[in-house]
Design an enzyme around this catalytic site. Structure first.
Site, PDB file in Angstrom:
ATOM      1  N   SER A 131       0.871  -1.275  -0.015  1.00 23.80           N
ATOM      2  CA  SER A 131      -0.088   0.050  -0.139  1.00 23.80           C
ATOM      3  C   SER A 131       0.807   1.279   0.072  1.00 23.80           C
ATOM      4  O   SER A 131       1.925   1.209   0.595  1.00 23.80           O
ATOM      5  CB  SER A 131      -0.989   0.048   1.323  1.00 23.80           C
ATOM      6  OG  SER A 131      -1.385   1.174   1.533  1.00 23.80           O
ATOM      7  N   GLU A 133       0.216   3.626   1.777  1.00 24.55           N
ATOM      8  CA  GLU A 133       0.357   3.896   3.155  1.00 24.55           C
ATOM      9  C   GLU A 133       1.818   3.728   3.695  1.00 24.55           C
ATOM     10  O   GLU A 133       2.249   4.108   4.679  1.00 24.55           O
ATOM     11  CB  GLU A 133      -0.662   3.240   4.127  1.00 24.55           C
ATOM     12  CG  GLU A 133      -1.976   3.667   3.839  1.00 24.55           C
ATOM     13  CD  GLU A 133      -2.170   5.029   4.585  1.00 24.55           C
ATOM     14  OE1 GLU A 133      -1.658   5.234   5.838  1.00 24.55           O
ATOM     15  OE2 GLU A 133      -2.704   6.077   3.786  1.00 24.55           O
ATOM     16  N   TYR A 154      -1.873  -0.096  11.015  1.00 20.93           N
ATOM     17  CA  TYR A 154      -2.003  -0.455   9.666  1.00 20.93           C
ATOM     18  C   TYR A 154      -0.820  -0.575   8.661  1.00 20.93           C
ATOM     19  O   TYR A 154      -0.623  -1.570   8.207  1.00 20.93           O
ATOM     20  CB  TYR A 154      -3.439  -0.025   8.771  1.00 20.93           C
ATOM     21  CG  TYR A 154      -3.601  -0.303   7.486  1.00 20.93           C
ATOM     22  CD1 TYR A 154      -4.012  -1.341   7.015  1.00 20.93           C
ATOM     23  CD2 TYR A 154      -3.003   0.603   6.377  1.00 20.93           C
ATOM     24  CE1 TYR A 154      -4.276  -1.859   5.620  1.00 20.93           C
ATOM     25  CE2 TYR A 154      -3.076   0.238   5.032  1.00 20.93           C
ATOM     26  CZ  TYR A 154      -3.767  -1.209   4.791  1.00 20.93           C
ATOM     27  OH  TYR A 154      -3.704  -1.309   3.229  1.00 20.93           O
TER      28      TYR A 154
HETATM   29  P1  NAP Z   1     -11.525  -4.459   1.600  1.00 24.83           P
HETATM   30  O1  NAP Z   1     -12.715  -4.132   0.701  1.00 24.83           O
HETATM   31  O2  NAP Z   1     -11.793  -3.945   2.868  1.00 24.83           O
HETATM   32  O3  NAP Z   1     -11.432  -6.203   1.669  1.00 24.83           O
HETATM   33  C1  NAP Z   1     -10.630  -6.856   2.583  1.00 24.83           C
HETATM   34  C2  NAP Z   1     -11.115  -8.383   2.310  1.00 24.83           C
HETATM   35  O4  NAP Z   1     -10.234  -8.949   3.402  1.00 24.83           O
HETATM   36  C3  NAP Z   1     -12.485  -8.557   2.439  1.00 24.83           C
HETATM   37  O5  NAP Z   1     -12.613  -9.565   1.806  1.00 24.83           O
HETATM   38  C4  NAP Z   1     -12.605  -9.193   4.049  1.00 24.83           C
HETATM   39  O6  NAP Z   1     -13.411 -10.220   4.295  1.00 24.83           O
HETATM   40  C5  NAP Z   1     -11.286  -9.931   3.987  1.00 24.83           C
HETATM   41  N1  NAP Z   1     -10.502 -10.088   5.396  1.00 24.83           N
HETATM   42  C6  NAP Z   1     -10.383  -9.215   6.537  1.00 24.83           C
HETATM   43  N2  NAP Z   1     -10.069 -10.003   7.539  1.00 24.83           N
HETATM   44  C7  NAP Z   1      -9.729 -11.247   7.011  1.00 24.83           C
HETATM   45  C8  NAP Z   1      -9.376 -12.272   7.857  1.00 24.83           C
HETATM   46  N3  NAP Z   1      -8.757 -12.384   9.069  1.00 24.83           N
HETATM   47  N4  NAP Z   1      -9.127 -13.670   7.050  1.00 24.83           N
HETATM   48  C9  NAP Z   1      -9.424 -13.611   5.783  1.00 24.83           C
HETATM   49  N5  NAP Z   1     -10.020 -12.521   5.208  1.00 24.83           N
HETATM   50  C10 NAP Z   1      -9.913 -11.659   5.839  1.00 24.83           C
HETATM   51  O7  NAP Z   1     -10.111  -4.284   0.973  1.00 24.83           O
HETATM   52  P2  NAP Z   1      -9.693  -3.583  -0.569  1.00 24.83           P
HETATM   53  O8  NAP Z   1     -10.014  -2.080  -0.811  1.00 24.83           O
HETATM   54  O9  NAP Z   1     -10.423  -4.611  -1.438  1.00 24.83           O
HETATM   55  O10 NAP Z   1      -8.239  -3.701  -0.638  1.00 24.83           O
HETATM   56  C11 NAP Z   1      -7.622  -5.016  -0.998  1.00 24.83           C
HETATM   57  C12 NAP Z   1      -6.271  -5.183  -0.264  1.00 24.83           C
HETATM   58  O11 NAP Z   1      -5.508  -3.933  -0.809  1.00 24.83           O
HETATM   59  C13 NAP Z   1      -6.164  -5.015   1.319  1.00 24.83           C
HETATM   60  O12 NAP Z   1      -5.156  -5.880   1.599  1.00 24.83           O
HETATM   61  C14 NAP Z   1      -5.771  -3.609   1.433  1.00 24.83           C
HETATM   62  O13 NAP Z   1      -5.019  -3.359   2.723  1.00 24.83           O
HETATM   63  C15 NAP Z   1      -4.958  -3.546   0.405  1.00 24.83           C
HETATM   64  N6  NAP Z   1      -4.982  -1.903  -0.330  1.00 24.83           N
HETATM   65  C16 NAP Z   1      -6.052  -1.491  -0.491  1.00 24.83           C
HETATM   66  C17 NAP Z   1      -6.000  -0.127  -1.186  1.00 24.83           C
HETATM   67  C18 NAP Z   1      -7.246   0.657  -1.657  1.00 24.83           C
HETATM   68  O14 NAP Z   1      -6.918   1.752  -1.879  1.00 24.83           O
HETATM   69  N7  NAP Z   1      -8.364  -0.165  -1.900  1.00 24.83           N
HETATM   70  C19 NAP Z   1      -4.935   0.315  -1.623  1.00 24.83           C
HETATM   71  C20 NAP Z   1      -3.458  -0.277  -1.038  1.00 24.83           C
HETATM   72  C21 NAP Z   1      -3.764  -1.329  -0.675  1.00 24.83           C
HETATM   73  P3  NAP Z   1     -14.795  -9.546   4.833  1.00 24.83           P
HETATM   74  O15 NAP Z   1     -15.695  -9.358   3.646  1.00 24.83           O
HETATM   75  O16 NAP Z   1     -15.523 -10.939   5.471  1.00 24.83           O
HETATM   76  O17 NAP Z   1     -14.789  -8.443   5.657  1.00 24.83           O
HETATM   77  O1  F7E Z   2      -9.302   8.342   4.057  1.00 23.01           O
HETATM   78  C1  F7E Z   2      -9.555  11.667   5.291  1.00 23.01           C
HETATM   79  C2  F7E Z   2      -8.613  10.721   6.304  1.00 23.01           C
HETATM   80  O2  F7E Z   2     -10.084   6.061   4.975  1.00 23.01           O
HETATM   81  C3  F7E Z   2      -8.652   9.056   3.149  1.00 23.01           C
HETATM   82  C4  F7E Z   2      -7.088   2.109   2.683  1.00 23.01           C
HETATM   83  O3  F7E Z   2      -7.940   1.453   1.366  1.00 23.01           O
HETATM   84  O4  F7E Z   2      -5.922   3.759   1.041  1.00 23.01           O
HETATM   85  C5  F7E Z   2      -7.127   3.641   2.208  1.00 23.01           C
HETATM   86  O5  F7E Z   2      -6.483   4.337   3.270  1.00 23.01           O
HETATM   87  C6  F7E Z   2      -8.557  10.479   3.911  1.00 23.01           C
HETATM   88  C7  F7E Z   2      -7.525  10.206   5.167  1.00 23.01           C
HETATM   89  O6  F7E Z   2      -8.417   5.935   3.063  1.00 23.01           O
HETATM   90  C8  F7E Z   2     -12.805  11.141   6.828  1.00 23.01           C
HETATM   91  O7  F7E Z   2      -8.225  11.357   7.491  1.00 23.01           O
HETATM   92  C9  F7E Z   2     -11.457  12.683   6.441  1.00 23.01           C
HETATM   93  O8  F7E Z   2      -6.752  11.492   5.097  1.00 23.01           O
HETATM   94  O9  F7E Z   2     -10.689   6.676   2.717  1.00 23.01           O
HETATM   95  P1  F7E Z   2      -9.674   6.778   3.758  1.00 23.01           P
HETATM   96  P2  F7E Z   2      -6.860   5.902   3.718  1.00 23.01           P
HETATM   97  O10 F7E Z   2      -6.796   6.088   4.959  1.00 23.01           O
HETATM   98  O11 F7E Z   2      -6.089   6.573   2.621  1.00 23.01           O
HETATM   99  C10 F7E Z   2      -4.844   3.238   1.546  1.00 23.01           C
HETATM  100  C11 F7E Z   2      -3.873   3.224   0.283  1.00 23.01           C
HETATM  101  C12 F7E Z   2      -5.004   1.664   2.157  1.00 23.01           C
HETATM  102  O12 F7E Z   2      -3.993   0.798   1.791  1.00 23.01           O
HETATM  103  C13 F7E Z   2      -6.234   1.455   3.017  1.00 23.01           C
HETATM  104  O13 F7E Z   2      -6.336   0.109   2.986  1.00 23.01           O
HETATM  105  O14 F7E Z   2      -9.569  10.918   4.108  1.00 23.01           O
HETATM  106  N1  F7E Z   2     -10.880  11.666   5.923  1.00 23.01           N
HETATM  107  N2  F7E Z   2     -12.418  12.413   7.007  1.00 23.01           N
HETATM  108  C14 F7E Z   2     -11.665  10.741   6.364  1.00 23.01           C
HETATM  109  N3  F7E Z   2     -11.538   9.277   6.033  1.00 23.01           N
HETATM  110  C15 F7E Z   2     -12.714   8.305   6.647  1.00 23.01           C
HETATM  111  N4  F7E Z   2     -12.490   7.129   6.423  1.00 23.01           N
HETATM  112  N5  F7E Z   2     -13.624   8.795   7.117  1.00 23.01           N
HETATM  113  C16 F7E Z   2     -13.871  10.179   7.404  1.00 23.01           C
HETATM  114  O15 F7E Z   2     -14.988  10.610   7.699  1.00 23.01           O
END
Ligand code: NAP
Ligand code: F7E
Length: 347
Positions: A131, A133, A154
């Site tokens: 990520s 992050e 995280y």
């Molecule tokens: P998501 O929608 O939150 O999906 C997470 C998945 O992990 C869900 O299927 C969840 O199952 C499963 N899971 C959670 N805890 C588990 C456990 N203990 N054992 C097995 N499965 C488990 O995330 P996403 O946005 O699709 O992201 C996919 C991956 O990319 C994640 O690893 C995330 O951290 C990473 N990532 C995401 C982003 C982004 O912007 N979306 C960016 C960079 C990296 P349930 O449906 O049962 O909850």
């Molecule tokens: O926050 C601000 C918050 O929770 C984005 C995950 O997929 O991307 C995701 O992480 C920004 C942050 O995503 C609210 O403070 C303001 O600055 O949508 P987010 P994230 O934290 O960037 C990375 C790449 C991953 O890997 C992660 O799995 O938005 N923000 N107000 C808020 N965020 C949330 N959630 N809720 C608010 O009310």
């Protein structure tokens, strides 16, 4: 020969798009799902075919990244060609509330899965969902060469997963890669991430069923891309000649305020009239700015993003309006009420 893929996190946003992509490419797809007291497969229900059907290509297995023994069993039985580790406790704010759980699933979960591949002796290629992050406090633009500085439990757990994936690549000659993905969104994004929280609220405010939207820090900058395009990048990483790590990003950054403006503006509303502040949504340590440089993926994998944050806002608002309009009806169908009663309730 039909290729076999195993996806952890198949019920999540990315898992559902990746399953769709791999099925379209003719793969046999296996997904690990968690046992829950309610159905948690809504994002992949449209792909499901009864496994007794000879044409079935999607198979779901109960499992959990906290249960290493089960992972070894599944890896041995499925013997996949490709493993995509997408499962995680993926919410940054929640990781401050549940740091130990996040470390266990998002960090140790990865080594359990890597070790299961290793112990089962399968020759699978391995994708780790790393990520942006990881960059945390390091200013943009961020590329594969930028130093990491994680700012949350995280991110620290993902940092461990990043390094252990690299270590298994070097120690055991595994084809194991990190996709360092910047934020990617879609109509399937979880409702508590900021983009979806906003677009869902826009639809509800426009329909008159919600009054306000409470948010935290509006100044943060994110590089938002479209999830359906990012899973294509994941697949391309596993088709490469050599195992390497790649950044996927659009290269365009927007603030949360920009996203609010695009989303509310799309339906003719002024966001400042509806958005309120709640400190509950602040993080103890924030990541101020993420803007990625994905030139390596673009030149070596031929991967090109075409949708940026503002375009996404419109796509997601439209999808949330449509979802709201048909709310009720799909739920009624799911509980399988007799037809007379369905009509009565719907009427
Ligand atoms: P998501 O929608 O939150 O999906 C997470 C998945 O992990 C869900 O299927 C969840 O199952 C499963 N899971 C959670 N805890 C588990 C456990 N203990 N054992 C097995 N499965 C488990 O995330 P996403 O946005 O699709 O992201 C996919 C991956 O990319 C994640 O690893 C995330 O951290 C990473 N990532 C995401 C982003 C982004 O912007 N979306 C960016 C960079 C990296 P349930 O449906 O049962 O909850
Ligand atoms: O926050 C601000 C918050 O929770 C984005 C995950 O997929 O991307 C995701 O992480 C920004 C942050 O995503 C609210 O403070 C303001 O600055 O949508 P987010 P994230 O934290 O960037 C990375 C790449 C991953 O890997 C992660 O799995 O938005 N923000 N107000 C808020 N965020 C949330 N959630 N809720 C608010 O009310």
């Amino acid at each position: 020969m039909t290729k076999r893929a195993l996806i952890t996190g198949i019920t999540g946003q990315d898992g559902s798009y990746l399953a769709e992509l791999l099925l379209a490419k003719g793969y046999e797809v296996h997904g690990i799902i968690r046992r829950a007291s309610t159905f948690n497969t809504s994002r992949i229900d449209h792909l499901y075919v009864d496994p007794h059907d000879p044409n079935a290509k999607l198979f779901l297995h109960y499992g959990d990244l906290s249960d290493g023994g089960r992972l070894v069993t599944l890896l041995s039985r499925i013997d996949p060609d490709e493993v995509y580790n997408l499962a995680a406790q993926s919410h940054v704010r929640v990781s401050f509330d549940e740091p130990e759980y996040t470390a266990d699933v998002t960090g140790s979960g990865t080594i359990r899965l890597l070790e299961a591949v290793h112990l089962a002796g399968v020759k699978a290629r391995f994708y780790q969902a790393s990520s942006s992050e990881l960059y945390g406090a390091t200013p943009p633009p961020q590329s594969e060469k930028t130093p990491f500085y994680p700012r949350s439990p995280y991110a620290a757990a993902k940092l461990y997963s990043y390094w252990i994936t690299k270590n298994y690549r070097e120690a055991y000659d595994m084809f194991a890669v990190n996709g360092i993905l910047f934020n990617h969104e879609s109509p399937r994004r979880g409702e508590t991430f900021v983009t979806r929280k906003i677009t869902r609220a826009v639809a509800r405010i426009k329909a008159g069923v919600q009054k306000d939207l409470y948010l935290g820090n509006l100044e943060a900058i994110r590089d938002w891309g479209y999830a359906a395009e990012y899973v294509e990048g994941m697949w391309r990483m596993l088709q490469a000649d050599t195992p390497e790590d790649y950044v996927l990003a659009t290269g365009v950054g927007y603030t949360i305020k920009d996203f609010l403006e695009a989303s509310f503006g799309h339906v003719g509303l002024d966001w400042q009239e509806y958005v309120k502040f709640d400190e509950r949504y602040l993080r103890p340590t924030e990541v101020d700015a993420l803007i990625g440089d994905s030139s390596k993926a673009q030149s070596e994998l031929g991967w090109t993003p075409t949708v940026d944050g503002v375009a996404l806002a419109k796509i997601m608002v439209d999808a949330d309006i449509e979802a709201l309009e048909c709310e009720g009806r799909p739920w009624i169908d799911k509980v399988k009420l007799p037809s007379w009663s369905t009509e009565e309730v719907a009427g």
